[in-house]
Structure formats: C-alpha cells, structure tokens
Design a protein around this motif. Structure first.
Motif, PDB file in Angstrom:
ATOM      1  N   ARG A 170      -1.121  -8.929   1.669  1.00 50.16           N
ATOM      2  CA  ARG A 170      -1.325  -8.639   3.100  1.00 50.16           C
ATOM      3  C   ARG A 170      -2.747  -9.007   3.508  1.00 50.16           C
ATOM      4  O   ARG A 170      -3.717  -8.594   2.865  1.00 50.16           O
ATOM      5  N   ASP A 171      -2.848  -9.772   4.583  1.00 53.10           N
ATOM      6  CA  ASP A 171      -4.145 -10.097   5.169  1.00 53.10           C
ATOM      7  C   ASP A 171      -4.497  -8.996   6.156  1.00 53.10           C
ATOM      8  O   ASP A 171      -3.888  -8.869   7.208  1.00 53.10           O
ATOM      9  N   ARG A 172      -5.465  -8.168   5.811  1.00 48.73           N
ATOM     10  CA  ARG A 172      -5.885  -7.061   6.664  1.00 48.73           C
ATOM     11  C   ARG A 172      -7.243  -7.336   7.320  1.00 48.73           C
ATOM     12  O   ARG A 172      -7.879  -6.422   7.855  1.00 48.73           O
ATOM     13  N   SER A 173      -7.675  -8.598   7.316  1.00 46.52           N
ATOM     14  CA  SER A 173      -9.030  -8.941   7.754  1.00 46.52           C
ATOM     15  C   SER A 173      -9.263  -8.746   9.238  1.00 46.52           C
ATOM     16  O   SER A 173     -10.405  -8.689   9.691  1.00 46.52           O
ATOM     17  N   LYS A 174      -8.183  -8.650  10.029  1.00 44.50           N
ATOM     18  CA  LYS A 174      -8.327  -8.432  11.467  1.00 44.50           C
ATOM     19  C   LYS A 174      -8.221  -6.952  11.843  1.00 44.50           C
ATOM     20  O   LYS A 174      -8.291  -6.599  13.023  1.00 44.50           O
ATOM     21  N   VAL A 175      -8.045  -6.079  10.866  1.00 49.53           N
ATOM     22  CA  VAL A 175      -7.967  -4.637  11.107  1.00 49.53           C
ATOM     23  C   VAL A 175      -9.382  -4.066  11.202  1.00 49.53           C
ATOM     24  O   VAL A 175     -10.270  -4.452  10.433  1.00 49.53           O
ATOM     25  N   GLU A 176      -9.570  -3.142  12.159  1.00 49.28           N
ATOM     26  CA  GLU A 176     -10.886  -2.522  12.330  1.00 49.28           C
ATOM     27  C   GLU A 176     -11.389  -1.908  11.018  1.00 49.28           C
ATOM     28  O   GLU A 176     -10.651  -1.223  10.313  1.00 49.28           O
ATOM     29  N   LEU A 177     -12.649  -2.191  10.697  1.00 43.42           N
ATOM     30  CA  LEU A 177     -13.341  -1.722   9.499  1.00 43.42           C
ATOM     31  C   LEU A 177     -12.826  -2.352   8.208  1.00 43.42           C
ATOM     32  O   LEU A 177     -13.250  -1.975   7.123  1.00 43.42           O
ATOM     33  N   CYS A 178     -11.906  -3.315   8.324  1.00 42.70           N
ATOM     34  CA  CYS A 178     -11.386  -4.000   7.135  1.00 42.70           C
ATOM     35  C   CYS A 178     -11.662  -5.500   7.202  1.00 42.70           C
ATOM     36  O   CYS A 178     -10.949  -6.302   6.584  1.00 42.70           O
ATOM     37  N   GLU A 179     -12.696  -5.878   7.924  1.00 43.28           N
ATOM     38  CA  GLU A 179     -13.035  -7.286   8.063  1.00 43.28           C
ATOM     39  C   GLU A 179     -13.236  -7.922   6.682  1.00 43.28           C
ATOM     40  O   GLU A 179     -13.909  -7.377   5.826  1.00 43.28           O
ATOM     41  N   GLY A 180     -12.629  -9.081   6.510  1.00 40.37           N
ATOM     42  CA  GLY A 180     -12.752  -9.800   5.246  1.00 40.37           C
ATOM     43  C   GLY A 180     -11.836  -9.316   4.143  1.00 40.37           C
ATOM     44  O   GLY A 180     -11.907  -9.806   3.013  1.00 40.37           O
ATOM     45  N   CYS A 181     -10.943  -8.373   4.462  1.00 42.30           N
ATOM     46  CA  CYS A 181     -10.183  -7.705   3.398  1.00 42.30           C
ATOM     47  C   CYS A 181      -8.745  -8.191   3.253  1.00 42.30           C
ATOM     48  O   CYS A 181      -8.050  -8.481   4.230  1.00 42.30           O
ATOM     49  N   LEU A 182      -8.314  -8.221   2.010  1.00 40.89           N
ATOM     50  CA  LEU A 182      -6.924  -8.450   1.635  1.00 40.89           C
ATOM     51  C   LEU A 182      -6.400  -7.197   0.933  1.00 40.89           C
ATOM     52  O   LEU A 182      -7.129  -6.584   0.153  1.00 40.89           O
ATOM     53  N   ARG A 183      -5.160  -6.841   1.212  1.00 44.79           N
ATOM     54  CA  ARG A 183      -4.545  -5.688   0.527  1.00 44.79           C
ATOM     55  C   ARG A 183      -3.550  -6.209  -0.497  1.00 44.79           C
ATOM     56  O   ARG A 183      -2.650  -6.979  -0.165  1.00 44.79           O
ATOM     57  N   ILE A 184      -3.723  -5.769  -1.731  1.00 43.14           N
ATOM     58  CA  ILE A 184      -2.892  -6.262  -2.832  1.00 43.14           C
ATOM     59  C   ILE A 184      -2.155  -5.097  -3.472  1.00 43.14           C
ATOM     60  O   ILE A 184      -2.768  -4.170  -4.012  1.00 43.14           O
ATOM     61  N   THR A 185      -0.838  -5.153  -3.442  1.00 44.02           N
ATOM     62  CA  THR A 185      -0.019  -4.154  -4.120  1.00 44.02           C
ATOM     63  C   THR A 185      -0.061  -4.388  -5.621  1.00 44.02           C
ATOM     64  O   THR A 185      -0.079  -5.538  -6.082  1.00 44.02           O
ATOM     65  N   ILE A 186      -0.077  -3.300  -6.386  1.00 42.60           N
ATOM     66  CA  ILE A 186      -0.066  -3.424  -7.853  1.00 42.60           C
ATOM     67  C   ILE A 186       1.341  -3.798  -8.299  1.00 42.60           C
ATOM     68  O   ILE A 186       2.309  -3.084  -8.025  1.00 42.60           O
ATOM     69  N   GLY A 187       1.459  -4.928  -8.990  1.00 39.11           N
ATOM     70  CA  GLY A 187       2.755  -5.386  -9.447  1.00 39.11           C
ATOM     71  C   GLY A 187       3.001  -5.037 -10.903  1.00 39.11           C
ATOM     72  O   GLY A 187       2.283  -4.234 -11.511  1.00 39.11           O
ATOM     73  N   THR A 188       4.003  -5.670 -11.480  1.00 43.02           N
ATOM     74  CA  THR A 188       4.252  -5.532 -12.912  1.00 43.02           C
ATOM     75  C   THR A 188       3.156  -6.287 -13.662  1.00 43.02           C
ATOM     76  O   THR A 188       2.440  -7.114 -13.078  1.00 43.02           O
ATOM     77  N   PRO A 189       3.006  -6.051 -14.974  1.00 42.71           N
ATOM     78  CA  PRO A 189       2.003  -6.809 -15.736  1.00 42.71           C
ATOM     79  C   PRO A 189       2.162  -8.320 -15.567  1.00 42.71           C
ATOM     80  O   PRO A 189       1.163  -9.030 -15.390  1.00 42.71           O
ATOM     81  N   SER A 190       3.388  -8.813 -15.601  1.00 46.02           N
ATOM     82  CA  SER A 190       3.594 -10.263 -15.469  1.00 46.02           C
ATOM     83  C   SER A 190       3.230 -10.742 -14.065  1.00 46.02           C
ATOM     84  O   SER A 190       2.646 -11.830 -13.902  1.00 46.02           O
ATOM     85  N   GLU A 191       3.561  -9.968 -13.042  1.00 48.46           N
ATOM     86  CA  GLU A 191       3.209 -10.353 -11.670  1.00 48.46           C
ATOM     87  C   GLU A 191       1.695 -10.367 -11.477  1.00 48.46           C
ATOM     88  O   GLU A 191       1.139 -11.279 -10.838  1.00 48.46           O
ATOM     89  N   ASN A 192       1.024  -9.370 -12.023  1.00 52.41           N
ATOM     90  CA  ASN A 192      -0.438  -9.325 -11.920  1.00 52.41           C
ATOM     91  C   ASN A 192      -1.080 -10.492 -12.649  1.00 52.41           C
ATOM     92  O   ASN A 192      -2.078 -11.063 -12.190  1.00 52.41           O
ATOM     93  N   ASN A 193      -0.509 -10.859 -13.785  1.00 53.42           N
ATOM     94  CA  ASN A 193      -1.025 -12.011 -14.534  1.00 53.42           C
ATOM     95  C   ASN A 193      -0.856 -13.309 -13.736  1.00 53.42           C
ATOM     96  O   ASN A 193      -1.758 -14.162 -13.712  1.00 53.42           O
ATOM     97  N   VAL A 194       0.294 -13.460 -13.085  1.00 52.25           N
ATOM     98  CA  VAL A 194       0.525 -14.647 -12.256  1.00 52.25           C
ATOM     99  C   VAL A 194      -0.500 -14.711 -11.123  1.00 52.25           C
ATOM    100  O   VAL A 194      -1.048 -15.779 -10.819  1.00 52.25           O
ATOM    101  N   LEU A 195      -0.780 -13.559 -10.512  1.00 54.26           N
ATOM    102  CA  LEU A 195      -1.775 -13.509  -9.448  1.00 54.26           C
ATOM    103  C   LEU A 195      -3.143 -13.976  -9.944  1.00 54.26           C
ATOM    104  O   LEU A 195      -3.786 -14.839  -9.320  1.00 54.26           O
ATOM    105  N   ILE A 196      -3.584 -13.419 -11.080  1.00 57.94           N
ATOM    106  CA  ILE A 196      -4.896 -13.767 -11.614  1.00 57.94           C
ATOM    107  C   ILE A 196      -4.964 -15.242 -12.013  1.00 57.94           C
ATOM    108  O   ILE A 196      -5.928 -15.973 -11.702  1.00 57.94           O
ATOM    109  N   GLU A 197      -3.922 -15.716 -12.694  1.00 59.98           N
ATOM    110  CA  GLU A 197      -3.901 -17.112 -13.139  1.00 59.98           C
ATOM    111  C   GLU A 197      -3.905 -18.060 -11.935  1.00 59.98           C
ATOM    112  O   GLU A 197      -4.536 -19.132 -11.978  1.00 59.98           O
ATOM    113  N   THR A 198      -3.210 -17.675 -10.867  1.00 60.65           N
ATOM    114  CA  THR A 198      -3.189 -18.502  -9.670  1.00 60.65           C
ATOM    115  C   THR A 198      -4.535 -18.518  -8.980  1.00 60.65           C
ATOM    116  O   THR A 198      -5.012 -19.562  -8.521  1.00 60.65           O
ATOM    117  N   LEU A 199      -5.197 -17.357  -8.921  1.00 60.75           N
ATOM    118  CA  LEU A 199      -6.520 -17.282  -8.308  1.00 60.75           C
ATOM    119  C   LEU A 199      -7.557 -18.067  -9.110  1.00 60.75           C
ATOM    120  O   LEU A 199      -8.549 -18.553  -8.573  1.00 60.75           O
TER     121      LEU A 199
END
Length: 348
Positions: A315-344
């Motif tokens: 979720r891109d929350r960067s346009k929300v008041e007091l959350c400028e520049g922010c992304l919200r990331i849900t905690i996934g399964t270990p494999s999903e989190n690994n895919v996120l990190i490897e992609t980043l």
C-alpha cells in the motif's frame, strides 16, 4: 456523567425493531412453516435454506469463553464496518452531531461519517503518532457523540498510549470507540477487560486479521449491555449469514493454530524490519504492534510501481497526512517476505 439516553437519537429511542420469524420462535421443531423459506433445501452440499440465528448465539457463547466477556456484551456484525455504521445511525443526528477522528487512521470512520451526514472533526496525531489531548479537548462540544481511536493504529502500526485513552473515557460524556482490529499482534492488553469500569466504552475487534477469516466478514463489538441492545435493535435482522456463523464457530475451536500464526507473524515482522533497514532508500521504519509495518522511503511512488510491475502489491500511504514518503507492508509468509526482499535487491 455518561447517560446513554442523552446520546441516543430520538427516533432510535422510539424505534420498534423488525421482528423476524427467528425472533418470535427460537426453539427446536420438526416442521418449520413460519418464515416463507424454501422447504426443499438448497442446490448445495450444505443446506442453507433456513434463516440463520439473528443474534448468533452459539458464536457469541464461544467468543465469551475465549474473550472472558459475557455473551450479552457482544455484538456481531458484517465486519467491524457494520458496527461502525450502526454507531453512527444510533447516536448521531445527521447534520447536527459530530464525531472526532485522529488521522492518520482507518478510513472508514470518515466514510461512515460522510454517508450518515455527520461532521468528522479531525485532530491529527502528534509527530510520534500519539493523541493530541489538548486538540481533542478543544474539538469537543455539546454535539460530539463519538471519538474513534484505532489501537494498534492503521496505517502507523503503533499502539496508542493507554493512559490517554483512559483519560478520555473518564472525562468524555459520549462514546469512546477503540478499534482493536490488530490487538492480537500487540504487546498491550485489550480494553475489553475495562467494560465494567467505563459505561461509555465500545471496543471493536474482528476475525479478519489474526484469525484469517477476512472472507467471512465477521466483526465484533464489545460494550455495556444497554449499548449492545441498541445495536441489536438497529441492525438488519439476519446481518451475519449462516455460512459465516458455522465457519466462524469451527475456526474458534482452533485457538492454538491462531496463536502459532501470531507468533510466527511477529518473528517474521522483526526479521523483515532488519532486512529492510539494509536498503539505502529506506529512511525509517516505525515501531509496529500490528501485522504490518510503515516504512518511510526516499521515493515511495517509484518503489510501489516497481513492486507492482513484479506482481508484488503493497500500500502506498505517502499521500496520507503525517505519512509522507511511507509505504505500508503487510507481513507475509517467510517465502513471500523473501520474494519481497529479493525483488527490492534488484531495484535501482
């Protein structure tokens, strides 16, 4: 001093609720010919031709055992959103009354206010995402009926200072609604144990998050018996369907499984925070008591678009008041989190 009669809309005080067939007869029988149902069954493996229990008694009894709250103090709704809407319709006169919300927070409080033609007075959280107590005090007037507080807060993830909430409960003559959708992941204890202390307390919880039942839409409200009676009076007669009741009851017998998932989610959250801190574009990661984290980055839109192009949705929350520049990331399964990190790691 809190008095529910000073808060209720006059039309709700005088409302005669709809009396369904299952309200008029709740026992067992061999032949039911009272509710104009299809007597032959359903074109499904499970028969859903009979109307469900309008007050979800069996589910409430099981929740009572788990939560330590009497069943009479529990309201069940079509998600917590229905409970929020019913509070507006029960206590707020359109075009007259107001509620207080404390952004950045869950967006449905504002939406429900707009739908019900009720002013939502915004008192921004402080820079460390806590209540601006002076601002709230200044915003309250004789037409303020509800104060909504999400704790742990969405989208920031932090818990709200308990002493501040108790100060509001002790001094505000309206309802203080504490949304605890993420309480299962928090280090703080739930406010439901304080129901006997504060007559103006309403606690919202859900089976959508830790319990993994978002698709069933089962939300909970815990409050005094008189507030629950009002909510039951205003709700549609069969607001939680039979399939959701049956499956929720089945799920509620698997407390240990849920507790194991919570433990693993917290471990994965801590691990993900450490790994994200290694990226140069990550400027800050805010403390979280929820199953998500708020991450401040140097270029949230580009990072969001890049992840979307790789099939990863946050979720891109960067346009929300007091959350400028922010992304919200849900905690996934270990494999999903690994895919996120490897992609980043491939992001440039």
């Amino acid at each position: 001093m809190f008095d529910i009669n000073n808060l209720l809309r006059e039309n709700i005080k005088n409302l005669t609720p709809y009396s369904s067939a299952r309200d008029e007869y709740t026992g067992e029988a061999s032949v039911f010919l009272d509710a104009n149902e299809n007597a032959f069954g359903s074109p499904l493996h499970t028969a859903y031709n009979r109307y469900p229990d309008p007050l979800q008694y069996k589910v409430k009894i099981r929740l009572s055992e788990i939560k330590g709250v009497p069943a009479r103090n529990i309201f069940l709704g079509n998600g917590s959103d229905e409970a929020i809407d019913i509070l507006f319709r029960s206590f707020c006169n359109p075009g007259v009354d107001n509620v207080i919300i404390v952004p950045p927070t869950y967006g449905m409080y504002q939406v429900s206010a707009n739908i019900n033609d009720v002013e939502a007075r915004k008192v921004l959280l402080t820079p460390d995402y806590q209540l601006d107590m002076e601002g709230i005090a200044e915003a309250i007037d004789k037409h303020t009926k509800l104060i909504f507080i999400c704790s742990p807060n969405n989208p920031t993830g932090n818990s709200i200072n308990r002493d501040d909430i108790e100060t509001l409960l002790a001094n505000f003559s309206g309802l203080v609604v504490i949304d605890e959708a993420y309480i299962n992941f928090s280090r703080q204890k739930s406010f439901i144990q304080e129901l006997t202390e504060y007559a103006n307390l309403v606690v919202l919880q859900t089976l959508s998050k830790a319990w993994g039942l978002a698709g069933l839409r089962v939300g909970m409200a815990f409050a005094s018996e008189e507030i629950i009676e009002v909510m039951n009076k205003v709700k549609p007669p069969y607001n939680v369907n039979e399939a959701s009741q049956q499956l929720a009851l089945e799920a509620l017998n698997n407390v240990q499984q849920v507790n194991n998932w919570i433990k693993e989610t917290l471990e994965q959250r801590d691990n993900l925070v450490l790994r994200l801190k290694e990226f140069g574009f990550v400027q800050d990661i805010y403390p979280s008591d929820a199953n998500f984290i708020l991450v401040k980055t140097s270029d949230p839109k580009k990072i969001y678009d890049y992840l979307v192009s790789k099939g990863i949705i946050i979720r891109d929350r960067s346009k929300v008041e007091l959350c400028e520049g922010c992304l919200r990331i849900t905690i996934g399964t270990p494999s999903e989190n690994n895919v996120l990190i490897e992609t980043l790691q491939q992001y440039k």
